[in-house]
Design a protein around this motif. Structure first.
Motif, short mmCIF file in Angstrom:
data_model
loop_
_atom_site.label_atom_id
_atom_site.label_comp_id
_atom_site.label_asym_id
_atom_site.label_seq_id
_atom_site.Cartn_x
_atom_site.Cartn_y
_atom_site.Cartn_z
N LEU A 5 0.82 -1.17 0.10
CA LEU A 5 -0.11 -0.11 0.08
C LEU A 5 0.83 1.50 0.08
CD1 LEU A 5 -2.70 -0.82 2.58
CD2 LEU A 5 -2.99 0.01 0.21
N VAL A 21 -10.07 4.51 -1.16
CA VAL A 21 -9.31 3.21 -1.47
C VAL A 21 -9.54 1.90 -1.01
CG1 VAL A 21 -6.89 2.33 -1.80
CG2 VAL A 21 -7.09 4.65 -2.08
N TYR A 22 -9.99 1.73 0.21
CA TYR A 22 -10.27 0.57 0.95
C TYR A 22 -11.53 0.11 0.22
CZ TYR A 22 -11.06 -3.15 3.94
OH TYR A 22 -11.18 -4.77 4.54
N LEU A 42 -5.53 9.51 5.55
CA LEU A 42 -6.60 8.59 6.05
C LEU A 42 -8.04 8.47 5.30
CD1 LEU A 42 -5.78 7.19 8.66
CD2 LEU A 42 -7.58 8.56 9.83
N GLU A 43 -8.15 9.74 4.86
CA GLU A 43 -9.52 9.90 4.00
C GLU A 43 -9.45 9.33 2.49
OE1 GLU A 43 -10.19 14.20 3.95
OE2 GLU A 43 -11.40 14.30 5.73
N ARG A 44 -8.17 9.29 2.18
CA ARG A 44 -7.81 8.55 0.83
C ARG A 44 -8.03 7.13 1.10
NH1 ARG A 44 -5.56 10.81 -3.93
NH2 ARG A 44 -4.89 12.49 -2.74
N SER A 45 -7.41 6.59 2.42
CA SER A 45 -7.38 5.31 2.50
C SER A 45 -8.73 4.68 2.52
CB SER A 45 -6.40 4.98 3.82
OG SER A 45 -7.27 5.25 4.96
N GLN A 46 -9.64 5.43 3.16
CA GLN A 46 -11.19 4.79 3.27
C GLN A 46 -11.73 4.66 1.76
OE1 GLN A 46 -12.13 7.72 6.04
NE2 GLN A 46 -11.84 6.40 7.69
#
Lengths: 258, 202
Positions: free
Chosen positions: A153, A206-207, A200-204
């Motif tokens: 990641l 992306v997930y 963090l926003e992007r990780s959500q």
């Protein structure tokens, strides 16, 4: 988006570039262990290590200037450690009976050389192949699965976050020009926090999109790694060469200097 | 001495060849064990958060704060501890692996030593952060400070075990200033989290 800072010169072609990342990884790790476990104070083996590493560097066709520049960036730490050793160990004086090359100074020199050679080997490791293949090598060698996914990641998003850093830095500099004030600490804190929030926003997002595409907890490796005799033999030869120097250097030093 | 150290950017990550190899090997084993313990039973939804925080940690360490005519780069291990709790350890490990491979900040054989140092900083920050009775601003400041102070104490211990003399303790003085600076940075960061994304803190 610039990402050559991860693995510059990885697309050169040389005998070393063609070796499987796992073999390179094991060779580099073993070589560093062999060199750094050399006891303090013996300088002769480092001449041999130096010749071997020089030969390796020439084989990879990576410009020596690039390697030295990289080394220079990390050198303060190494120099502090190498200088502070003879200065801080009681009895290991810098000058002894008018000789400069005392036990303490030799120890400092070996610390410097160990760190320098390890640095060059590390730079050669990352510059002689694509970074994602190196990470795949780590995974294949039994890195914990969680770490494998985290680093996969990271590899995908570190460029995007780097752009975020450049954007927020530009915004920061244009809003707080001029002298250093204590209030700037807050500005820097906010910038760091902003990078974390955006990541963090992007990780959500992306997930969610990963899940909707059938992500089941593991990244598939696109290019299959295969170990051939052509990978194992040079890596094994390299390790053996260094190991030989490590083993014969002690009797050799004793015979030459005593 | 202090001036010289400042002028060349206080180093946080130990390079290969500086400390005793046996310590490095033992630390590598311990670090892998800690990654396993801290990462056990991670809910799958948390993994991207860990990956992103690791990437953010890596990138945020490129921020240079101007100080006394030179610059100090941020560590932000306290922030990682606040956001991820004990799951910060694998993220710190991954971030340091990248720093070692990409910038050679910290070596390959010393990866275990460095991740235990910095990871311990993040874990202590998390422990302080969990004391809910204390004022949040005080907790944030302490978390940021411990994020630097704990790694430095461990580093000094490792240097001493590798045969360096006691004058290496001078380093402590330099890093104390950096720790205070990180405390203020973390205080500001936690303040912004509280205003913008309070769920990150709870």
């Amino acid at each position: 988006m610039k990402h050559s800072f991860l693995d510059r010169y990885s697309d050169l072609d040389s005998p070393v570039h063609r070796i499987d990342p796992r073999a390179r990884l094991i060779a580099a790790f073993s070589a560093i262990v062999i060199i750094v476990s050399e006891p303090h104070g013996r300088l002769l083996p480092f001449a041999f290590y130096g010749i071997i590493i020089l030969f390796m560097t020439a084989m990879t066709r990576i410009p020596p200037g690039f390697i030295l520049k990289r080394c220079l960036a990390v050198s303060p730490f190494i120099i502090i450690a190498a200088v502070s050793y003879p200065l801080s160990v009681p009895g290991a004086g810098v000058v002894e009976n008018g000789y400069l090359l005392t036990e303490g100074v030799r120890s400092g020199l070996t610390i410097f050389l160990k760190a320098f050679f390890a640095l060059v080997l590390l730079i050669l490791l990352t510059s002689t192949g694509k970074f994602h293949r190196l990470l795949a090598g780590f995974r294949k060698l039994g890195m914990p699965r969680l770490l494998g996914v985290i680093s996969a990641l990271m590899y995908r998003y570190v460029f995007i976050l780097h752009d975020e850093l450049l954007r927020t830095s530009r915004a920061r500099d244009s809003r707080t020009p001029g002298a250093i004030r204590t209030s700037r600490v807050r500005v820097y804190g906010n910038q760091a926090a902003m990078i974390f929030i955006r990541s963090l926003e992007r990780s959500q997002v992306v997930y969610n999109s990963m899940l909707s595409r059938g992500f089941a907890g593991e990244f598939p490796d696109m290019d299959k790694l295969r170990v051939r005799a052509g990978d194992v033999l040079p890596a094994g030869f390299f390790i053996l060469l260094l190991l030989t120097v490590r083993i014969i250097s002690q009797p050799l030093t004793e015979r030459l200097f005593n | 001495m202090i001036y010289i150290c400042f002028n060349i950017n206080p180093p946080m990550h130990i390079s290969d060849g500086i400390i005793d190899t046996n310590i490095c090997i033992a630390a590598n084993v311990a670090a892998i064990g800690l990654v396993w313990v801290a990462g056990r039973k991670t809910p799958p939804g948390d993994v991207p958060k860990m990956g992103m925080t690791a990437a953010a940690l890596f990138v945020a360490s490129l921020i240079h704060f101007p100080l006394a005519g030179t610059s100090v780069h941020l560590g932000l291990f306290g922030v990682a501890g606040i956001i991820l709790g004990k799951r910060a350890f694998p993220a710190v490990f991954a971030a340091l692996l990248f720093q070692s491979l990409v910038f050679q900040h910290g070596g390959l054989v010393t990866l275990g030593v460095n991740s235990i140092n910095m990871g311990a900083g993040a874990l202590f920050a998390w422990l302080v952060w969990r004391i809910r009775r204390v004022n949040e601003r005080v907790r944030a400041f302490l978390a940021g400070m411990l994020g630097v102070a704990v790694p430095v104490l461990l580093m000094v211990a490792e240097f001493r075990l590798s045969g360096y003399g006691s004058r290496i303790l001078y380093l402590l003085g330099v890093y104390l200033l950096v720790a205070i600076l990180e405390g203020f940075i973390t205080l500001a960061a936690a303040g912004l989290f509280r205003r913008v994304r309070p769920e990150m803190l709870d």
